[in-house]
Motif scaffolding. Structure first.
Motif, PDB file in Angstrom:
ATOM      1  N   LYS A 132       0.847  -1.191   0.000  1.00 19.33           N
ATOM      2  CA  LYS A 132       0.000   0.000   0.000  1.00 19.33           C
ATOM      3  C   LYS A 132       0.885   1.244   0.000  1.00 19.33           C
ATOM      4  N   PRO A 133       0.705   2.131  -0.971  1.00 12.60           N
ATOM      5  CA  PRO A 133       1.546   3.322  -1.019  1.00 12.60           C
ATOM      6  C   PRO A 133       1.214   4.306   0.092  1.00 12.60           C
ATOM      7  N   VAL A 134       2.271   4.941   0.616  1.00 11.73           N
ATOM      8  CA  VAL A 134       2.079   5.932   1.671  1.00 11.73           C
ATOM      9  C   VAL A 134       3.311   6.839   1.737  1.00 11.73           C
ATOM     10  N   ILE A 135       3.059   8.093   2.052  1.00 10.44           N
ATOM     11  CA  ILE A 135       4.120   9.044   2.382  1.00 10.44           C
ATOM     12  C   ILE A 135       3.724   9.672   3.705  1.00 10.44           C
ATOM     13  N   VAL A 136       4.580   9.537   4.720  1.00 10.86           N
ATOM     14  CA  VAL A 136       4.282  10.059   6.052  1.00 10.86           C
ATOM     15  C   VAL A 136       5.505  10.820   6.557  1.00 10.86           C
ATOM     16  N   ARG A 137       5.278  12.004   7.053  1.00  9.52           N
ATOM     17  CA  ARG A 137       6.360  12.765   7.683  1.00  9.52           C
ATOM     18  C   ARG A 137       6.055  12.862   9.167  1.00  9.52           C
ATOM     19  N   ASN A 138       7.056  12.516   9.979  1.00 14.21           N
ATOM     20  CA  ASN A 138       6.911  12.577  11.432  1.00 14.21           C
ATOM     21  C   ASN A 138       8.183  13.202  11.987  1.00 14.21           C
ATOM     22  N   GLY A 139       8.091  14.466  12.337  1.00 17.26           N
ATOM     23  CA  GLY A 139       9.269  15.167  12.832  1.00 17.26           C
ATOM     24  C   GLY A 139      10.316  15.295  11.745  1.00 17.26           C
ATOM     25  N   THR A 140      11.481  14.730  11.991  1.00 17.59           N
ATOM     26  CA  THR A 140      12.606  14.859  11.054  1.00 17.59           C
ATOM     27  C   THR A 140      12.680  13.722  10.041  1.00 17.59           C
ATOM     28  N   PRO A 157      -0.944  -4.858  -5.869  1.00 23.22           N
ATOM     29  CA  PRO A 157      -1.376  -3.744  -5.027  1.00 23.22           C
ATOM     30  C   PRO A 157      -2.544  -4.145  -4.126  1.00 23.22           C
ATOM     31  N   ARG A 158      -2.561  -3.581  -2.917  1.00 19.35           N
ATOM     32  CA  ARG A 158      -3.607  -3.916  -1.951  1.00 19.35           C
ATOM     33  C   ARG A 158      -4.442  -2.716  -1.515  1.00 19.35           C
ATOM     34  N   GLN A 159      -4.110  -1.525  -1.970  1.00 18.76           N
ATOM     35  CA  GLN A 159      -4.877  -0.354  -1.570  1.00 18.76           C
ATOM     36  C   GLN A 159      -6.190  -0.318  -2.351  1.00 18.76           C
ATOM     37  N   GLU A 160      -7.094   0.543  -1.914  1.00 19.71           N
ATOM     38  CA  GLU A 160      -8.367   0.687  -2.615  1.00 19.71           C
ATOM     39  C   GLU A 160      -8.114   1.027  -4.077  1.00 19.71           C
ATOM     40  N   GLY A 161      -8.802   0.385  -4.975  1.00 17.76           N
ATOM     41  CA  GLY A 161      -8.602   0.583  -6.404  1.00 17.76           C
ATOM     42  C   GLY A 161      -7.551  -0.332  -7.001  1.00 17.76           C
ATOM     43  N   ARG A 162      -6.681  -0.863  -6.166  1.00 19.45           N
ATOM     44  CA  ARG A 162      -5.661  -1.856  -6.544  1.00 19.45           C
ATOM     45  C   ARG A 162      -4.896  -1.522  -7.822  1.00 19.45           C
ATOM     46  N   LYS A 163      -4.457  -0.270  -7.934  1.00 19.12           N
ATOM     47  CA  LYS A 163      -3.630   0.112  -9.082  1.00 19.12           C
ATOM     48  C   LYS A 163      -2.162  -0.074  -8.725  1.00 19.12           C
ATOM     49  N   PRO A 164      -1.370  -0.661  -9.627  1.00 20.93           N
ATOM     50  CA  PRO A 164       0.072  -0.777  -9.383  1.00 20.93           C
ATOM     51  C   PRO A 164       0.668   0.616  -9.154  1.00 20.93           C
ATOM     52  N   SER A 165       1.562   0.713  -8.171  1.00 20.76           N
ATOM     53  CA  SER A 165       2.093   2.032  -7.812  1.00 20.76           C
ATOM     54  C   SER A 165       3.605   2.004  -7.616  1.00 20.76           C
ATOM     55  N   TYR A 166       4.176   3.198  -7.679  1.00 17.49           N
ATOM     56  CA  TYR A 166       5.602   3.410  -7.460  1.00 17.49           C
ATOM     57  C   TYR A 166       5.768   4.839  -6.957  1.00 17.49           C
ATOM     58  N   ALA A 167       6.950   5.149  -6.446  1.00 16.10           N
ATOM     59  CA  ALA A 167       7.224   6.499  -5.954  1.00 16.10           C
ATOM     60  C   ALA A 167       8.391   7.094  -6.733  1.00 16.10           C
ATOM     61  N   ILE A 168       8.383   8.395  -6.808  1.00 16.36           N
ATOM     62  CA  ILE A 168       9.504   9.157  -7.353  1.00 16.36           C
ATOM     63  C   ILE A 168       9.980  10.107  -6.264  1.00 16.36           C
ATOM     64  N   HIS A 199      11.541  15.813  -2.638  1.00 19.86           N
ATOM     65  CA  HIS A 199      10.107  15.863  -2.901  1.00 19.86           C
ATOM     66  C   HIS A 199       9.684  14.465  -3.327  1.00 19.86           C
ATOM     67  N   PHE A 200       8.531  14.015  -2.836  1.00 22.18           N
ATOM     68  CA  PHE A 200       8.071  12.650  -3.078  1.00 22.18           C
ATOM     69  C   PHE A 200       6.691  12.656  -3.717  1.00 22.18           C
ATOM     70  N   THR A 201       6.492  11.756  -4.676  1.00 21.18           N
ATOM     71  CA  THR A 201       5.173  11.561  -5.254  1.00 21.18           C
ATOM     72  C   THR A 201       4.904  10.072  -5.387  1.00 21.18           C
ATOM     73  N   ILE A 202       3.655   9.704  -5.168  1.00 20.18           N
ATOM     74  CA  ILE A 202       3.188   8.354  -5.465  1.00 20.18           C
ATOM     75  C   ILE A 202       2.541   8.411  -6.848  1.00 20.18           C
ATOM     76  N   ASN A 203       2.858   7.455  -7.686  1.00 19.87           N
ATOM     77  CA  ASN A 203       2.361   7.437  -9.061  1.00 19.87           C
ATOM     78  C   ASN A 203       1.745   6.075  -9.347  1.00 19.87           C
ATOM     79  N   TYR A 204       0.811   6.034 -10.289  1.00 17.55           N
ATOM     80  CA  TYR A 204       0.082   4.806 -10.605  1.00 17.55           C
ATOM     81  C   TYR A 204       0.185   4.491 -12.084  1.00 17.55           C
ATOM     82  N   LEU A 205       0.170   3.204 -12.397  1.00 15.99           N
ATOM     83  CA  LEU A 205       0.118   2.767 -13.790  1.00 15.99           C
ATOM     84  C   LEU A 205      -1.315   2.812 -14.289  1.00 15.99           C
TER      85      LEU A 205
END
Length: 159
Positions: A112-120, A132-143, A153-159
């Motif tokens: 499941k894709p996720v980007i989380v910032r916690n402090g530093t 993929p296991r997230q809702e919609g089950r689209k294959p994902s990757y990050a840049i 800078h981070f992005t989650i992207n989908y096929l």
């Protein structure tokens, strides 16, 4: 600097091939585990520096369980995540990254894709290109892109 981050390909490389065609050129590839014997093929396919770790399904591999790299002024921990209970929450993973003085941690395992910032610390899971296991089950990757000021800078992207 542009870095492709993937995980949980589970020996099925078709979507990784598609993503590489789509996002090239890249300066590095990070794979957060569960390559299932495809590490040599992925390294050749990427045609750039590759940082890869073993996942819970990588039984007969010489890949490290986790690695630490410096990239564009950032201190990065790469792990599959299953040793840190990431299916429950990210607190143990974030604490580990913080204790090692890392500002970014890449992990997989949950599919499941996720980007989380916690402090530093910023934690990024690119999800899975194969299962993929997230809702919609689209294959994902990050840049991850590191700009001229050294900011990541981070992005989650989908096929």
């Amino acid at each position: 600097m542009k870095v492709l981050v993937v995980s949980d390909t589970h020996g099925k490389d078709v979507n990784l091939e598609r993503v590489l065609k789509k996002v090239r050129p890249i300066d590095a590839l990070i794979h957060c585990g569960d390559v299932e014997g495809r590490e040599d093929y992925i390294a050749v396919l990427a045609d750039c520096p590759v940082h890869m770790v073993a996942g819970n399904n990588d039984f007969f591999t010489d890949l490290d369980r986790e690695i630490e790299v410096d990239m564009g002024g950032h201190r990065i921990l790469i792990t599959h995540g299953h040793y840190y209970g990431v299916n429950m929450d990210l607190s143990m993973l974030m604490d580990e990254a913080r204790s090692r003085k890392k500002d970014i941690v890449f992990f997989g395992h949950t599919h499941k894709p996720v980007i989380v910032r916690n402090g530093t610390v910023t934690a990024v899971n690119p999800g899975s290109l194969s299962y993929p296991r997230q809702e919609g089950r689209k294959p994902s990757y990050a840049i991850m892109e590191i700009d001229h000021r050294g900011e990541a800078h981070f992005t989650i992207n989908y096929l």
